[in-house]
Design a protein around this motif. Structure first.
Motif, mmCIF file in Angstrom:
data_model
loop_
_atom_site.group_PDB
_atom_site.id
_atom_site.type_symbol
_atom_site.label_atom_id
_atom_site.label_comp_id
_atom_site.label_asym_id
_atom_site.label_seq_id
_atom_site.Cartn_x
_atom_site.Cartn_y
_atom_site.Cartn_z
ATOM 1 N N ARG A 9 23.495 5.649 7.061
ATOM 2 C CA ARG A 9 22.461 6.539 7.613
ATOM 3 C C ARG A 9 23.097 7.670 8.421
ATOM 4 N NH1 ARG A 9 17.218 5.006 8.348
ATOM 5 N NH2 ARG A 9 17.790 2.831 8.046
ATOM 6 N N LEU A 221 14.114 1.040 -5.173
ATOM 7 C CA LEU A 221 14.162 1.771 -3.895
ATOM 8 C C LEU A 221 14.512 3.233 -4.122
ATOM 9 C CD1 LEU A 221 15.828 -0.715 -1.367
ATOM 10 C CD2 LEU A 221 13.422 -0.415 -1.975
ATOM 11 N N HIS A 222 14.906 3.580 -5.351
ATOM 12 C CA HIS A 222 15.263 4.978 -5.677
ATOM 13 C C HIS A 222 14.288 5.447 -6.769
ATOM 14 C CE1 HIS A 222 17.636 8.511 -6.059
ATOM 15 N NE2 HIS A 222 18.790 8.030 -6.482
ATOM 16 N N GLY A 223 14.788 5.840 -7.937
ATOM 17 C CA GLY A 223 13.906 6.432 -8.955
ATOM 18 C C GLY A 223 12.949 5.456 -9.606
ATOM 19 N N ARG A 255 6.866 -3.732 1.136
ATOM 20 C CA ARG A 255 7.035 -2.267 1.058
ATOM 21 C C ARG A 255 5.966 -1.656 0.170
ATOM 22 N NH1 ARG A 255 12.332 -0.041 3.224
ATOM 23 N NH2 ARG A 255 12.417 -1.685 4.764
ATOM 24 N N LEU A 256 5.512 -0.502 0.561
ATOM 25 C CA LEU A 256 4.556 0.248 -0.246
ATOM 26 C C LEU A 256 5.369 1.264 -1.049
ATOM 27 C CD1 LEU A 256 1.502 -0.139 -0.084
ATOM 28 C CD2 LEU A 256 1.422 1.769 1.521
ATOM 29 N N GLY A 258 6.677 4.356 -3.162
ATOM 30 C CA GLY A 258 6.297 5.760 -3.135
ATOM 31 C C GLY A 258 6.092 6.277 -1.715
ATOM 32 N N PHE A 259 6.401 5.431 -0.722
ATOM 33 C CA PHE A 259 6.273 5.851 0.685
ATOM 34 C C PHE A 259 7.595 5.636 1.416
ATOM 35 C CE2 PHE A 259 1.975 5.233 -0.603
ATOM 36 C CZ PHE A 259 1.293 6.242 0.045
ATOM 37 N N GLY A 260 7.792 6.441 2.442
ATOM 38 C CA GLY A 260 9.000 6.322 3.258
ATOM 39 C C GLY A 260 10.162 7.056 2.602
ATOM 40 N N ARG A 262 14.611 7.990 3.506
ATOM 41 C CA ARG A 262 15.727 7.942 4.439
ATOM 42 C C ARG A 262 15.802 9.213 5.298
ATOM 43 N NH1 ARG A 262 20.652 5.326 4.670
ATOM 44 N NH2 ARG A 262 19.452 3.438 4.355
ATOM 45 N N LYS A 265 11.240 11.254 7.666
ATOM 46 C CA LYS A 265 10.631 10.109 8.357
ATOM 47 C C LYS A 265 9.224 10.465 8.849
ATOM 48 C CE LYS A 265 13.935 7.038 8.075
ATOM 49 N NZ LYS A 265 13.763 5.964 7.120
ATOM 50 N N LYS A 305 0.498 2.463 9.106
ATOM 51 C CA LYS A 305 1.917 2.427 9.481
ATOM 52 C C LYS A 305 2.543 3.819 9.574
ATOM 53 C CE LYS A 305 5.904 -0.550 8.762
ATOM 54 N NZ LYS A 305 6.654 -1.448 7.915
ATOM 55 N N ASN A 310 6.491 9.942 -0.632
ATOM 56 C CA ASN A 310 7.718 10.639 -1.049
ATOM 57 C C ASN A 310 7.519 11.195 -2.466
ATOM 58 O OD1 ASN A 310 8.381 8.538 -2.964
ATOM 59 N ND2 ASN A 310 9.056 7.286 -1.227
ATOM 60 N N ASP A 312 8.209 10.219 -5.332
ATOM 61 C CA ASP A 312 7.795 9.312 -6.406
ATOM 62 C C ASP A 312 6.294 9.010 -6.393
ATOM 63 O OD1 ASP A 312 10.154 8.794 -7.833
ATOM 64 O OD2 ASP A 312 10.892 7.537 -6.206
HETATM 65 N N1 CMC Z 1 6.561 0.487 2.982
HETATM 66 C C1 CMC Z 1 6.467 -0.185 4.129
HETATM 67 N N2 CMC Z 1 7.282 0.010 5.179
HETATM 68 C C2 CMC Z 1 8.244 0.922 5.023
HETATM 69 C C3 CMC Z 1 8.407 1.664 3.857
HETATM 70 C C4 CMC Z 1 7.514 1.410 2.811
HETATM 71 N N3 CMC Z 1 7.595 2.087 1.665
HETATM 72 N N4 CMC Z 1 9.448 2.490 3.996
HETATM 73 C C5 CMC Z 1 9.945 2.283 5.212
HETATM 74 N N5 CMC Z 1 9.206 1.336 5.839
HETATM 75 C C6 CMC Z 1 9.404 0.847 7.181
HETATM 76 C C7 CMC Z 1 10.342 -0.351 7.182
HETATM 77 O O1 CMC Z 1 9.663 -1.561 7.049
HETATM 78 C C8 CMC Z 1 10.959 -0.217 8.524
HETATM 79 O O2 CMC Z 1 10.056 -0.689 9.484
HETATM 80 P P1 CMC Z 1 10.507 -1.728 10.594
HETATM 81 O O3 CMC Z 1 11.571 -1.001 11.356
HETATM 82 O O4 CMC Z 1 9.253 -2.016 11.296
HETATM 83 O O5 CMC Z 1 11.050 -2.899 9.793
HETATM 84 C C9 CMC Z 1 11.065 1.286 8.746
HETATM 85 O O6 CMC Z 1 10.042 1.852 7.951
HETATM 86 C C10 CMC Z 1 12.409 1.877 8.343
HETATM 87 O O7 CMC Z 1 12.704 1.460 7.027
HETATM 88 P P2 CMC Z 1 14.159 1.447 6.426
HETATM 89 O O8 CMC Z 1 14.204 0.505 5.263
HETATM 90 O O9 CMC Z 1 15.165 1.224 7.513
HETATM 91 O O10 CMC Z 1 14.323 2.913 5.936
HETATM 92 P P3 CMC Z 1 15.401 3.397 4.932
HETATM 93 O O11 CMC Z 1 15.688 4.791 5.294
HETATM 94 O O12 CMC Z 1 16.556 2.482 4.846
HETATM 95 O O13 CMC Z 1 14.616 3.272 3.521
HETATM 96 C C11 CMC Z 1 13.475 3.728 1.569
HETATM 97 C C12 CMC Z 1 14.189 4.326 2.777
HETATM 98 C C13 CMC Z 1 13.138 4.850 0.609
HETATM 99 C C14 CMC Z 1 14.384 2.727 0.861
HETATM 100 C C15 CMC Z 1 12.182 3.013 2.038
HETATM 101 O O14 CMC Z 1 11.350 3.939 2.667
HETATM 102 C C16 CMC Z 1 11.465 2.287 0.907
HETATM 103 O O15 CMC Z 1 11.805 1.156 0.610
HETATM 104 N N6 CMC Z 1 10.462 2.961 0.252
HETATM 105 C C17 CMC Z 1 9.791 2.381 -0.898
HETATM 106 C C18 CMC Z 1 10.566 2.672 -2.164
HETATM 107 C C19 CMC Z 1 10.457 4.128 -2.569
HETATM 108 O O16 CMC Z 1 9.399 4.705 -2.558
HETATM 109 N N7 CMC Z 1 11.598 4.704 -2.954
HETATM 110 C C20 CMC Z 1 11.687 6.106 -3.389
HETATM 111 C C21 CMC Z 1 12.456 6.926 -2.409
HETATM 112 S S1 CMC Z 1 12.223 8.697 -2.567
HETATM 113 C C22 CMC Z 1 12.850 9.134 -4.081
HETATM 114 C C23 CMC Z 1 14.251 8.784 -4.312
HETATM 115 O O17 CMC Z 1 15.162 9.313 -3.687
HETATM 116 O O18 CMC Z 1 14.481 7.957 -5.200
#
Ligand code: CMC
Length: 375
Positions: A9, A221-223, A255-256, A258-260, A262, A265, A305, A310, A312
């Motif tokens: 990170r 977690l990516h595409g 995890r939901l 298509g949301f969140g 890196r 934020k 939350k 994002n 996707d």
């Molecule tokens: N649903 C529920 N909670 C979430 C989500 C989500 N999609 N994303 C982040 N959080 C929460 C997570 O639970 C954590 O909360 P807490 O601290 O209470 O446990 C906090 O947010 C931080 O999460 P993190 O896993 O430390 O964040 P990260 O930067 O490592 O993860 C991510 C980024 C994309 C892997 C994550 O947001 C995720 O798993 N998203 C869902 C999969 C997704 O949509 N991926 C596509 C990413 S965008 C396109 C691409 O580049 O591929």
């Protein structure tokens, strides 16, 4: 030694001139080679963006025309690849098919190991041009349908839809896919691009680097997230079902998809904003339900939350309304991102330093070896 144990990170591992993600006046800005993606999405097309990423400058009118022709003339794929597509089991995920085909393309390229700028650009144009054909051909083969050869008459996005469905797309559908590809073309050091750069840093050939990237892109977690989003839209089924679905999922700590993100934020991913508009426009001529469910899910995800969509998230309803099957969604991502991967691979070759971090050992040490018959 510097410890970066939180998934790297905020760690900067290389310099790049390809794209920039920045916070400007409280908004996230994404630029390709200095140009805002909002401008590129509005005024440009995928071929122009691919040129920009590869050559570093916007093409002049005649350069863009030549580049479009060059790409169009390279769309056909070798018969060996068609043979591969025919012989792979029909249950093979299309992204595995793409990864395998790119590896096979490499084995057919006698100049695979050459790395002059010209050779790299040649290979880049081939890959950008052939990937849509591989995707569309495999889809038609597994459906037992005849192959629709690429046409020189259509642009990159329209030709893909033509090869998939067998008819020319509407102007709205063509524009929607074109903008979607522009938005997916590049995103700094995301996981798949990083994988490509790691492979390039060992001076592996370009195909090997792209295979590393395609393998990495596929994860949910990516595409792979967009396919999971579509699964969620189908499960939710009506806008009224969204709130309970989201609440329960988050309560269970799941995890939901298509949301969140890196990087994005508490600010919205600028690509998601543009894709939302696209999804809304497409819903007017297609099935409104996917967009309406998406909107309801996004509202609840923020309510429970503060989660923001994002890239996707709205891609899923865009693809659904372009009649693209769910399991091709990640291939669509690759079809756009290939231009960014190639630009990064070339940049890595040109500025190379082997990417080789360290791991902190946390296992047992200095154990006494016990002979096999005494364990
Ligand atoms: N649903 C529920 N909670 C979430 C989500 C989500 N999609 N994303 C982040 N959080 C929460 C997570 O639970 C954590 O909360 P807490 O601290 O209470 O446990 C906090 O947010 C931080 O999460 P993190 O896993 O430390 O964040 P990260 O930067 O490592 O993860 C991510 C980024 C994309 C892997 C994550 O947001 C995720 O798993 N998203 C869902 C999969 C997704 O949509 N991926 C596509 C990413 S965008 C396109 C691409 O580049 O591929």
């Amino acid at each position: 030694m510097i410890e970066a144990l939180d998934g790297l990170r905020d760690v900067i591992v290389c310099e790049t001139r390809i794209s920039r993600i920045a916070l400007v006046n409280g908004k996230a800005v994404l630029e390709y080679r200095g140009y805002d993606i909002r401008d590129l999405a509005k005024h440009s097309c995928y071929e122009e963006v691919a040129y920009l990423l590869l050559y570093g400058e916007l093409p002049k009118k005649y350069e863009l025309q030549d580049f479009k022709i060059e790409l169009a003339e390279r769309r056909e794929i070798p018969p060996q690849i068609i043979g591969l597509l025919t012989h792979l089991p029909q249950y093979t995920h299309p992204m595995v098919v793409l990864r395998t085909s790119i590896s096979y393309l490499g084995s057919l390229d006698k100049l695979k190991d050459l790395k002059t700028k010209e050779e790299n650009l040649e290979k880049s144009k081939n890959l950008i041009a052939k990937i849509p054909t591989i995707i569309a051909y495999y889809h038609r083969i597994r459906m037992g349908k005849n192959l629709i050869p690429p046409t020189l008459e259509l642009g990159h996005a329209a030709n893909f839809l033509y090869m998939m469905h067998g008819y020319e797309p509407s102007k709205i559908a063509e524009k929607a896919l074109d903008v979607d590809l522009v938005l997916h073309a590049e995103h700094e050091l995301n996981a798949s691009t990083f994988a490509a750069r790691i492979a390039a840093s060992t001076l592996a050939d370009m195909y090997a680097c792209v295979v590393a990237a395609t393998g990495t892109l596929m994860g949910p977690l990516h595409g792979g997230a967009a396919q999971e989003v579509m699964k969620m839209l189908r499960e939710v089924a009506t806008p009224g079902g969204a709130d309970e679905y989201v609440r329960k999922k988050l309560e269970k700590g799941e995890r939901l998809m298509g949301f969140g993100h890196r990087i994005y934020k508490s600010i919205i991913d600028p690509r998601a904003e543009i894709l939302r508009e696209l999804a809304r426009d497409l819903a007017k001529i297609g099935n409104r339900i996917w967009f309406e469910i998406s909107e309801a899910i996004a509202e609840s995800a923020y309510k429970y939350k503060k989660l923001l969509p994002n890239v996707d998230f709205y891609s899923a309803s865009v693809y659904a309304n372009l009649n693209i099957p769910d399991d091709l969604f990640v291939n669509m991502f690759a079809m756009g991102r290939i231009a960014g991967w190639l630009a990064h691979i070339i940049e890595q070759y040109e500025t190379n330093k082997l990417l080789r971090p360290r791991a902190k050992y946390i296992g047992e040490t200095e154990r006494k070896y016990v002979p096999l018959d005494q364990r």
